[in-house]
Design an enzyme around this catalytic site. Structure first.
Site, mmCIF file in Angstrom:
data_model
loop_
_atom_site.group_PDB
_atom_site.id
_atom_site.type_symbol
_atom_site.label_atom_id
_atom_site.label_comp_id
_atom_site.label_asym_id
_atom_site.label_seq_id
_atom_site.Cartn_x
_atom_site.Cartn_y
_atom_site.Cartn_z
ATOM 1 C CB CYS A 133 63.020 22.475 18.677
ATOM 2 S SG CYS A 133 62.007 23.671 17.996
ATOM 3 C CB CYS A 135 57.909 21.691 17.311
ATOM 4 S SG CYS A 135 59.280 21.080 16.430
ATOM 5 C CB CYS A 143 59.261 25.927 17.707
ATOM 6 S SG CYS A 143 59.083 25.141 16.205
ATOM 7 C CE LYS A 209 63.307 25.038 10.994
ATOM 8 N NZ LYS A 209 63.123 24.273 12.250
ATOM 9 N NE ARG A 219 56.385 21.502 10.124
ATOM 10 C CZ ARG A 219 56.178 22.702 9.811
ATOM 11 N NH1 ARG A 219 54.993 23.049 9.366
ATOM 12 N NH2 ARG A 219 57.020 23.680 9.611
ATOM 13 N NE ARG A 231 57.237 24.206 13.110
ATOM 14 C CZ ARG A 231 56.682 23.496 13.696
ATOM 15 N NH1 ARG A 231 56.006 24.287 14.691
ATOM 16 N NH2 ARG A 231 56.612 22.257 13.861
ATOM 17 C CD GLU A 247 66.997 35.207 12.153
ATOM 18 O OE1 GLU A 247 67.783 34.771 13.272
ATOM 19 O OE2 GLU A 247 65.796 35.618 12.457
ATOM 20 C CE LYS A 262 64.824 22.304 8.890
ATOM 21 N NZ LYS A 262 64.263 22.107 10.045
HETATM 22 C C1 PBG Z 1 61.849 21.816 14.309
HETATM 23 C C2 PBG Z 1 62.724 20.847 13.117
HETATM 24 C C3 PBG Z 1 61.683 20.813 11.995
HETATM 25 C C4 PBG Z 1 62.612 20.087 11.330
HETATM 26 C C5 PBG Z 1 64.046 19.978 11.855
HETATM 27 N N1 PBG Z 1 63.814 20.584 13.072
HETATM 28 C C6 PBG Z 1 60.275 21.066 11.621
HETATM 29 C C7 PBG Z 1 59.866 22.487 11.597
HETATM 30 O O1 PBG Z 1 60.389 23.650 11.580
HETATM 31 O O2 PBG Z 1 58.673 22.339 11.278
HETATM 32 C C8 PBG Z 1 62.453 19.930 9.484
HETATM 33 C C9 PBG Z 1 63.547 18.826 9.123
HETATM 34 C C10 PBG Z 1 63.092 18.199 7.733
HETATM 35 O O3 PBG Z 1 62.125 18.556 7.193
HETATM 36 O O4 PBG Z 1 63.618 17.242 7.404
HETATM 37 N N2 PBG Z 1 62.312 20.968 15.519
#
Ligand code: PBG
Length: 341
Positions: A133, A135, A143, A209, A219, A231, A247, A262
């Protein structure tokens, strides 16, 4: 009238001879173990590692027990996790410098690329998964590439994600895990990996997600909060379930080797739906940072028994249909599981 039934009424309630008595099989620990439907093993757990460049080991305040780790700490970490029998690590990088395009994300000497090489050398048998990703690498914290209005561009971002995945694969990752919910990300990454001769590198897609408040502590930990906006233009709406199936179906069609749902706890219905719809693919569920922080906070206050709570949560996620559980509790849970084995 009292609350106590009459003698005759009690007799009527008493079970007849030959009745089903489910409690028979719950009588002793050995009987309960014999009929247990769901198992939990350290090998089912994936431990996220946050690797930081340009500073030392730094605790994450909202995630007690979790530190940002410098590259120098990884060798010892790899040995310990392999020794505990943890199934895999999931790598996140926090680069020393960020820019609008997230260039460090696919640099040959980027923090994740170096981390993969270090882990590979330290423990060849440890499965290494990398989060793909932008971000953590963009100065705006989004992202993907963004336009002048801050909208995350889709097809332009695909090209960068493909580059990141190839650079992780070249460093030695076993599995790449795109987490940005960018349309077409799995197909773009599969094509790029194959073109680079990396057809053995697997894709674990964060297919389902949600735009969740439970990512807050992460974050902070990964220093990847969006500088503006949110997001919601790419992550799933919390209210939707049918769309989650779409998805997952798209990612399967694009060649995902495994899927992820997730967060986990508020989304066990999706874990069940995806596991039943695609039983042929391994399914992971991500027990995210906010879920971890809640348990840690309650345990620190003496409001919950941490060990019992964590093992219950992880077992429940498995019972819902997840084969793998990504969790910050993995290290401690593996120890507890070993003690009780
Ligand atoms: C994005 C990503 C996120 C998490 C994992 N990969 C953050 C988001 O989407 O804002 C969150 C993981 C967590 O909260 O444990 N690269």
């Amino acid at each position: 009238m009292t609350g106590v039934p009459e003698r005759g009424a009690l007799d009527a309630l008493r079970l007849r001879s030959g009745a089903r008595r489910p409690r028979r099989l719950r009588r002793t620990p050995a009987l309960r173990r014999l009929v247990r439907e769901t198992t939990l093993d350290p090998g089912d757990l994936v431990y996220p590692l946050l690797v930081v460049e340009g500073r030392g080991r730094t605790p994450v305040p909202s995630m007690p027990g979790i530190d940002q780790l410098p590259l120098a700490a990884l060798e010892a970490e790899a040995h310990e996790l392999a020794e505990l029998g943890i199934g895999a690590v999931l790598l996140f990088g926090i680069p020393a410098a960020k820019d609008p395009l997230g260039l460090e994300s696919h640099a040959d000497d980027g923090v994740v690329q170096q981390a993969v090489r270090t882990l590979r050398a330290a423990s060849p048998e440890l499965v290494v998964i990398t989060d793909v990703c932008l971000c953590e690498y963009t100065d705006h914290g989004h992202c993907g590439l963004v336009d002048a209005d801050g909208y995350v561009l889709n097809d332009e971002t695909l090209e960068v994600l493909a580059r990141i995945a190839v650079s992780h694969a070249e460093a030695g990752a076993d599995v790449v895990a795109p987490s940005g919910m960018i349309d077409g990300m799995v197909g773009a990454i599969r094509a790029a990996l194959d073109a680079d001769g990396r057809e053995q590198v697997a894709i674990l897609s964060y297919a389902v997600k949600y735009a969740s408040a439970f990512y807050g502590p992460f974050r902070d930990a990964a220093e990847g909060a969006p500088a503006f906006g949110d997001r919601r233009s790419h992550q799933l709406d919390v209210a939707n379930a049918r769309e989650a199936e779409l998805e997952a179906a798209l990612d399967v069609a694009e060649g995902a080797d495994a899927l992820m749902v997730k967060p986990a706890l508020g989304y066990l219905d999706l874990v069940r739906r995806v596991s039943e719809r695609f039983p042929e693919l391994p399914l992971a569920a991500y027990n995210v940072s906010g879920e971890y922080a809640m348990v840690k906070a309650a345990a620190a206050n003496g409001w919950l028994d941490e060990r019992e709570t964590v093992l219950e949560i992880l077992t429940s996620i498995r019972r819902a249909g997840a084969d793998l559980v990504v969790t910050y509790h993995a290290r401690e849970a593996a120890r507890w599981l070993r003690e009780q084995a």
